[in-house]
Design an enzyme around this catalytic site. Structure first.
Site, PDB file in Angstrom:
ATOM      1  N   GLU A  82      -3.056  -4.585  -2.842  1.00 43.74           N
ATOM      2  CA  GLU A  82      -3.555  -5.546  -3.835  1.00 43.74           C
ATOM      3  C   GLU A  82      -3.661  -4.895  -5.215  1.00 43.74           C
ATOM      4  O   GLU A  82      -3.275  -5.473  -6.227  1.00 43.74           O
ATOM      5  CB  GLU A  82      -4.933  -6.079  -3.434  1.00 43.74           C
ATOM      6  CG  GLU A  82      -4.965  -6.830  -2.117  1.00 43.74           C
ATOM      7  CD  GLU A  82      -5.225  -5.945  -0.913  1.00 43.74           C
ATOM      8  OE1 GLU A  82      -4.742  -4.792  -0.894  1.00 43.74           O
ATOM      9  OE2 GLU A  82      -5.906  -6.400   0.015  1.00 43.74           O
ATOM     10  N   ASN A  95       0.831  -1.208   0.000  1.00 45.20           N
ATOM     11  CA  ASN A  95       0.000   0.000   0.000  1.00 45.20           C
ATOM     12  C   ASN A  95       0.861   1.252   0.000  1.00 45.20           C
ATOM     13  O   ASN A  95       1.910   1.312   0.643  1.00 45.20           O
ATOM     14  CB  ASN A  95      -1.011  -0.002   1.156  1.00 45.20           C
ATOM     15  CG  ASN A  95      -0.397  -0.157   2.526  1.00 45.20           C
ATOM     16  OD1 ASN A  95       0.629  -0.804   2.689  1.00 45.20           O
ATOM     17  ND2 ASN A  95      -1.020   0.429   3.521  1.00 45.20           N
ATOM     18  N   CYS A 132     -10.233  -5.031   0.722  1.00 46.46           N
ATOM     19  CA  CYS A 132     -11.385  -4.123   0.662  1.00 46.46           C
ATOM     20  C   CYS A 132     -12.223  -4.434  -0.579  1.00 46.46           C
ATOM     21  O   CYS A 132     -11.796  -5.152  -1.495  1.00 46.46           O
ATOM     22  CB  CYS A 132     -10.910  -2.671   0.650  1.00 46.46           C
ATOM     23  SG  CYS A 132     -10.309  -2.117  -0.955  1.00 46.46           S
ATOM     24  N   CYS A 152      -4.273   0.726  -2.273  1.00 48.55           N
ATOM     25  CA  CYS A 152      -4.077  -0.525  -1.532  1.00 48.55           C
ATOM     26  C   CYS A 152      -2.963  -1.372  -2.174  1.00 48.55           C
ATOM     27  O   CYS A 152      -2.693  -1.261  -3.374  1.00 48.55           O
ATOM     28  CB  CYS A 152      -5.344  -1.359  -1.556  1.00 48.55           C
ATOM     29  SG  CYS A 152      -6.716  -0.670  -0.645  1.00 48.55           S
TER      30      CYS A 152
HETATM   31  N1  THU Z   1      -5.283  -1.358   2.600  1.00 48.48           N
HETATM   32  C1  THU Z   1      -4.746  -2.214   1.687  1.00 48.48           C
HETATM   33  O1  THU Z   1      -3.599  -2.062   1.237  1.00 48.48           O
HETATM   34  N2  THU Z   1      -5.505  -3.259   1.288  1.00 48.48           N
HETATM   35  C2  THU Z   1      -6.784  -3.480   1.673  1.00 48.48           C
HETATM   36  O2  THU Z   1      -7.439  -4.366   1.146  1.00 48.48           O
HETATM   37  C3  THU Z   1      -7.374  -2.665   2.744  1.00 48.48           C
HETATM   38  C4  THU Z   1      -6.597  -1.493   3.160  1.00 48.48           C
HETATM   39  C5  THU Z   1      -4.482  -0.211   3.006  1.00 48.48           C
HETATM   40  C6  THU Z   1      -5.025   1.119   2.537  1.00 48.48           C
HETATM   41  C7  THU Z   1      -4.438   2.052   3.552  1.00 48.48           C
HETATM   42  O3  THU Z   1      -3.128   2.383   3.146  1.00 48.48           O
HETATM   43  C8  THU Z   1      -4.332   1.216   4.824  1.00 48.48           C
HETATM   44  O4  THU Z   1      -4.428  -0.142   4.407  1.00 48.48           O
HETATM   45  C9  THU Z   1      -5.411   1.499   5.841  1.00 48.48           C
HETATM   46  O5  THU Z   1      -6.673   1.408   5.280  1.00 48.48           O
END
Ligand code: THU
Length: 159
Positions: free
Chosen positions: A75, A62, A112, A73
């Site tokens: 992913e 992320n 998410c 994110c």
């Molecule tokens: N985040 C991800 O990288 N993947 C997800 O599926 C959920 C959230 C990250 C986004 C942000 O940088 C941090 O986690 C907090 O939400």
């Protein structure tokens, strides 16, 4: 009226040792990728590792921004890179891990909704299921296809 049910099944492992060698390797890559996360605002470091059909592994993490919605994110960072770099090679499996305060989270980190939707698109584009491995320190979950984490996928502009 007809009451319907959607069943989702997945496998829970108690340790990485229970995974196949290639899944274990991918899970390690996801954990390793948390180290490249840029998350000064949330302190939540996520890593993703994708194995393509030819065995190539692509990782992402992320990437946050002071203008919060501009961040992305782990992913999607990994999937967009994989699709941009290897557009003709379908994705086989994605592993995801998260750490907080320098330690791998105990529970598996679940992607998410936006990331699930993007996975669905690449699954459909690739022509076969993408497996998802969610890596926690105390348990690991494996889903064999995106449909299992995103039932009733939006995949048509009209039938
Ligand atoms: N985040 C991800 O990288 N993947 C997800 O599926 C959920 C959230 C990250 C986004 C942000 O940088 C941090 O986690 C907090 O939400």
């Amino acid at each position: 009226m007809d009451r319907k049910e959607i069943n989702i099944s997945y496998t829970e492992y108690g340790s990485l040792d229970e995974l196949s060698a290639e899944d274990r390797e991918l899970a390690h890559e996801a954990v390793e990728a948390t180290g490249n996360s840029y998350a000064p605002y949330s302190g939540f470091n996520v890593g993703a590792a994708i194995r393509l059909d030819d065995g190539t592994v692509v990782t992402g993490s992320n990437q946050e921004n002071i203008a919060y919605p501009s961040g992305l994110c782990a992913e999607r960072t990994a999937m967009f890179y994989a699709a941009a770099r290897y557009p003709d090679i379908p994705m086989d499996t994605i592993a995801i891990a998260a750490s907080s305060g320098g330690a791998l989270c105990r529970e598996p980190a679940t992607p998410c909704g936006a990331c699930r939707q993007v996975m669905a698109e690449y699954q459909s584009r690739g022509g076969h299921p993408i497996a998802i491995i969610l890596v926690g320190a105390e348990k690991i979950w494996k889903f064999s296809r995106v449909d299992d984490i995103l039932p009733l996928i939006f995949d048509s502009l009209g039938k």
